[in-house]
Enzyme design. Structure first.
Site, PDB file in Angstrom:
ATOM      1  N   GLY A  12      19.026   0.395  -4.156  1.00 46.40           N
ATOM      2  CA  GLY A  12      19.671  -0.696  -4.888  1.00 46.40           C
ATOM      3  C   GLY A  12      20.232  -0.228  -6.219  1.00 46.40           C
ATOM      4  O   GLY A  12      20.521   0.955  -6.411  1.00 46.40           O
ATOM      5  N   ASN A  13      20.369  -1.169  -7.157  1.00 40.00           N
ATOM      6  CA  ASN A  13      20.981  -0.864  -8.454  1.00 40.00           C
ATOM      7  C   ASN A  13      20.252   0.249  -9.201  1.00 40.00           C
ATOM      8  O   ASN A  13      20.866   1.209  -9.670  1.00 40.00           O
ATOM      9  CB  ASN A  13      20.995  -2.118  -9.336  1.00 40.00           C
ATOM     10  CG  ASN A  13      21.971  -3.167  -8.839  1.00 40.00           C
ATOM     11  OD1 ASN A  13      22.886  -2.870  -8.078  1.00 40.00           O
ATOM     12  ND2 ASN A  13      21.791  -4.397  -9.272  1.00 40.00           N
ATOM     13  N   CYS A 131      11.947  -2.959 -17.597  1.00 39.92           N
ATOM     14  CA  CYS A 131      13.040  -2.691 -18.543  1.00 39.92           C
ATOM     15  C   CYS A 131      12.709  -3.276 -19.913  1.00 39.92           C
ATOM     16  O   CYS A 131      12.897  -2.633 -20.952  1.00 39.92           O
ATOM     17  CB  CYS A 131      14.366  -3.231 -18.016  1.00 39.92           C
ATOM     18  SG  CYS A 131      14.396  -5.014 -17.702  1.00 39.92           S
ATOM     19  N   SER A 162      23.137  -8.063 -13.454  1.00 40.71           N
ATOM     20  CA  SER A 162      22.473  -6.757 -13.374  1.00 40.71           C
ATOM     21  C   SER A 162      21.145  -6.833 -12.629  1.00 40.71           C
ATOM     22  O   SER A 162      20.534  -5.814 -12.339  1.00 40.71           O
ATOM     23  CB  SER A 162      22.235  -6.194 -14.779  1.00 40.71           C
ATOM     24  OG  SER A 162      21.206  -6.920 -15.429  1.00 40.71           O
ATOM     25  N   PRO A 165      18.071  -8.106  -6.033  1.00 43.89           N
ATOM     26  CA  PRO A 165      17.026  -8.872  -5.340  1.00 43.89           C
ATOM     27  C   PRO A 165      15.614  -8.405  -5.674  1.00 43.89           C
ATOM     28  O   PRO A 165      14.686  -9.212  -5.733  1.00 43.89           O
ATOM     29  CB  PRO A 165      17.346  -8.669  -3.850  1.00 43.89           C
ATOM     30  CG  PRO A 165      18.298  -7.516  -3.789  1.00 43.89           C
ATOM     31  CD  PRO A 165      19.026  -7.497  -5.087  1.00 43.89           C
ATOM     32  N   ARG A 168      14.614  -9.903  -9.052  1.00 44.19           N
ATOM     33  CA  ARG A 168      14.415 -11.355  -8.930  1.00 44.19           C
ATOM     34  C   ARG A 168      13.109 -11.683  -8.208  1.00 44.19           C
ATOM     35  O   ARG A 168      12.441 -12.659  -8.529  1.00 44.19           O
ATOM     36  CB  ARG A 168      15.605 -11.982  -8.210  1.00 44.19           C
ATOM     37  CG  ARG A 168      16.878 -11.947  -9.045  1.00 44.19           C
ATOM     38  CD  ARG A 168      18.117 -12.362  -8.251  1.00 44.19           C
ATOM     39  NE  ARG A 168      19.301 -12.104  -9.035  1.00 44.19           N
ATOM     40  CZ  ARG A 168      19.776 -12.905  -9.989  1.00 44.19           C
ATOM     41  NH1 ARG A 168      19.159 -14.042 -10.260  1.00 44.19           N
ATOM     42  NH2 ARG A 168      20.846 -12.591 -10.680  1.00 44.19           N
ATOM     43  N   ALA A 169      12.751 -10.852  -7.245  1.00 44.66           N
ATOM     44  CA  ALA A 169      11.511 -11.098  -6.493  1.00 44.66           C
ATOM     45  C   ALA A 169      10.270 -10.802  -7.331  1.00 44.66           C
ATOM     46  O   ALA A 169       9.172 -11.236  -6.995  1.00 44.66           O
ATOM     47  CB  ALA A 169      11.492 -10.245  -5.229  1.00 44.66           C
ATOM     48  N   ASN A 289      19.510  -2.809 -19.200  1.00 40.95           N
ATOM     49  CA  ASN A 289      18.173  -2.916 -18.616  1.00 40.95           C
ATOM     50  C   ASN A 289      17.956  -1.888 -17.510  1.00 40.95           C
ATOM     51  O   ASN A 289      16.876  -1.322 -17.369  1.00 40.95           O
ATOM     52  CB  ASN A 289      17.920  -4.331 -18.087  1.00 40.95           C
ATOM     53  CG  ASN A 289      19.050  -4.849 -17.226  1.00 40.95           C
ATOM     54  OD1 ASN A 289      20.208  -4.894 -17.665  1.00 40.95           O
ATOM     55  ND2 ASN A 289      18.754  -5.245 -16.009  1.00 40.95           N
TER      56      ASN A 289
END
EC number: 1.2.1.10
Length: 316
Positions: A12-13, A131, A162, A165, A168-169, A289
């Protein structure tokens, strides 16, 4: 000095940004494998384009690859729940493998490079907190090396765009892990963390606010300590900066404030405002972040690789 081969779990990111950093700036690290679970993910596609071996079969896929035999360090940029399973699987296959945990799982000790990297360089699993933790804990530690810190509260505001998922989880884990690390690494008797996902368009840069309540001490000494600490963080996160001068407020003994879980407090309140600009290796500059997490993980891995090389040299 030969480079240590690394794998990243999580395409991911955060994982993708970290991969690009290692490929461009790795001094003692060699990017070997990118691990994901979605064959269509942009991170895996980008890794393939950059000549990095990939698997979309998760940690089991990694362990089945021929490259796994040479890997010394694994970064985990998945989620807190997944990291617990990944650590168990990897540890069974390779008991001495080093794991750098970029999730809030915190199986191993918290690591904030500028504060306690030297103490954790030989740990088998280190946790990079969050972060918000990487940005703010150095400021709490800067105050606590001058005066006793009774309470520290941080508010991390990041651009909604930014936050993928995984982030957010893990919102609950973010606050729990950061709060605990403010105490364990930052030196506060009590810590509290708040995260804000800012949906503003265009996206705003990462901003952090730090409030510290401590015994009374020289304000000049505290400000000097904070400025010195900010410079130390800038050595591995160039976009890290104080947004304005440190602010102080004396809370007199005859007008104490009441803190839930702490009680009556009088002393010195220190307020610090931070901004973190990303290096824009993968996501735009507003995603500071991501940058502070991946830069901190990279700094940790570089030190670990040097330590491993020294040990290999001594053994030889």
């Amino acid at each position: 000095m030969s480079k240590r081969k690394v794998a990243i779990i999580g395409s991911g990111n955060i994982g993708t940004d970290l991969m690009i950093k290692i490929l461009r700036h790795g001094q003692h690290l060699e990017m070997a494998v990118m691990v994901g679970i979605d064959p269509q993910s942009d991170g895996l596609a980008r890794a393939r384009r950059m000549g990095v071996a990939t698997t979309h079969e998760g940690v089991i896929g990694l362990m089945n690859m021929p490259e796994f035999a040479d890997i010394d360090i694994v970064f985990d940029a998945t989620s807190a729940g997944a990291h617990v399973k990944n650590d168990a699987a990897l540890r069974e296959a390779k008991p001495d493998i080093r794991l750098i945990d970029l999730t809030p799982a915190a199986i191993g000790p918290y690591c904030v490079p500028v504060v306690n990297l030297e103490a954790n360089v030989d740990q088998l699993n280190v946790n990079m907190v969050t972060c918000g933790g990487q940005a703010t804990i150095p400021m709490v530690a800067a105050v606590s090396r001058v005066a006793r810190v009774h309470y520290a509260e941080i508010i991390a505001s990041i651009a909604s765009k930014s936050a993928g998922p995984g982030t957010r989880a893990n919102i609950d884990e973010f606050t729990e892990t950061t709060s605990r690390a403010i105490e364990v690494v930052g030196g506060a008797a009590k810590g509290k963390a708040i995260i804000v996902l800012n949906p503003a368009e265009p996206p705003l840069m990462m901003r952090d606010t730090v409030y510290v309540l401590s015994d009374e001490a020289s304000q000049d000494d505290i400000e000097a300590s904070i400025n010195e600490m900010a410079e130390a963080v800038q050595a591995y996160v160039p976009g890290y900066r104080l947004k304005q001068r440190v602010q102080f407020e004396v809370i007199p003994q005859d007008k104490p404030v009441n803190l839930p879980g702490v009680g009556q407090f009088s002393g010195l309140k220190t307020a610090v405002w931070l901004e973190v600009e990303g290096a824009a290796h993968y996501l735009p500059a507003y995603a500071g972040n991501l940058d502070i997490m991946t830069s901190s993980a990279l700094a940790t891995a570089e030190k670990m690789a040097q330590s491993l090389a020294r040990k290999a040299g001594e053994a030889a």
